[in-house]
Design an enzyme around this catalytic site. Structure first.
Site: not given
Length: 305
Positions: A131, A211
């Site tokens: 992420c 993400c």
């Protein structure tokens, strides 16, 4: 009598002239010989030069003997290249990955290797979400990889993962009735060729785990930075899903004689293509700034642009 005397005189003069010409010819030959000797002496290296030349020649021979097989392997033996690259990622069973990779195309028509053929390979080395660090790109391969190679603390591309790294730049295909892997006569002009099918499948899998804040590096040197025919447009953008993905931040690489920037009309299509809930931003960044940030690890990732 007078004619005889004149003839004798003429003969004497001719003899003198011939002797003179012979002397001039001999002098000329001696001079040429001296010049040749001087040239040979000038070209003949001194003892220390001979030694140095020998060392250089020996070094070239040794380097050629060492690197020659490596270069040949990289070009003609994709298995050894795959395994040597894979071994840099110590957490993977590289022989198992090669087996999963090979089954996708071996003994198959090189124009009949669908994207799904690589499902077992992706399952054997699934991409892990990273992420806020995942970087996507379109038409900026050299720039983006020059950057991430030095700053993996900032961003990671598909080509920085085990599968992307192991197969980056390689060509491969199989043939009906053969268990071999080939690197020549591999078609790329048919839809289901083994190379394109792999990169489409891998790009999809990489985008599926995107993400947080996602970054994309696009090229200001093209008229259409967001090319609807690109893998980024057709495969990756469509898989960014909110709320897992919060934002898409576009870095527009600006080089000399740039043809576009963040105001380019194609980027409006990119904004519309994003899943509802994903915010969009774009920033024009000189290539020199990207290179500077890549070469100076003390520059914080968030301040690179």
């Amino acid at each position: 009598m007078e004619q005889e005397q004149e003839q004798k005189q003429e003969q004497k003069q001719e003899q003198k002239q011939e002797q003179k010409q012979e002397q001039e010819q001999e002098q000329k030959q001696e001079l040429e010989l001296e010049l040749e000797q001087e040239q040979e002496q000038a070209e003949t290296p001194r003892p220390w030069k001979r030694i140095l030349s020998g060392i250089i020649v020996l070094s070239i021979v040794i380097i050629g003997a060492v690197l020659g097989p490596v270069l040949q392997t990289n070009e003609s033996d994709p298995k050894s290249t795959f395994l040597s690259r894979c071994k840099k990622f110590t957490q993977y069973d590289c022989q198992r990955l090669w087996g999963a990779f090979e089954q996708a195309y071996v003994n198959k028509d090189p124009c009949n290797v669908p994207v799904q053929a690589y499902d077992p390979l992706i399952a054997a080395a699934p991409f892990k979400p990273q992420c806020n660090k995942m970087m996507f790109w379109s038409k900026t391969k050299v720039v983006v990889h020059g950057f991430t190679e030095k700053r993996k603390d900032c961003f990671v591309t598909l080509e920085d993962t085990v599968l992307g790294y192991a197969l980056n730049g390689l060509t491969w295909c199989g043939k009906k009735g053969s268990n071999g892997t080939f690197t020549t006569a591999c078609p790329r002009n048919c839809e289901n060729n083994p190379v394109d099918s792999f990169w489409i499948r891998a790009s999809a899998a990489y985008a599926d785990v995107a993400c947080g804040d996602v970054t994309a590096m696009l090229s200001g040197s093209t008229i259409t930075p967001f090319d609807p025919t690109s893998t980024f447009a057709k495969v990756e953008v469509t898989r960014f899903k909110a709320p897992k993905v919060r934002s898409l931040n576009v870095v527009m690489v600006i080089q000399k004689n740039a043809k576009s920037n963040c105001k380019n009309a194609s980027l409006q299509k990119l904004k519309k293509a994003l899943h509802t809930g994903i915010t969009y931003s774009c920033k024009d960044v000189p290539e020199s700034r990207i290179q500077e940030c890549g070469s100076k690890p003390q520059i914080a990732c968030k301040t690179c642009w």
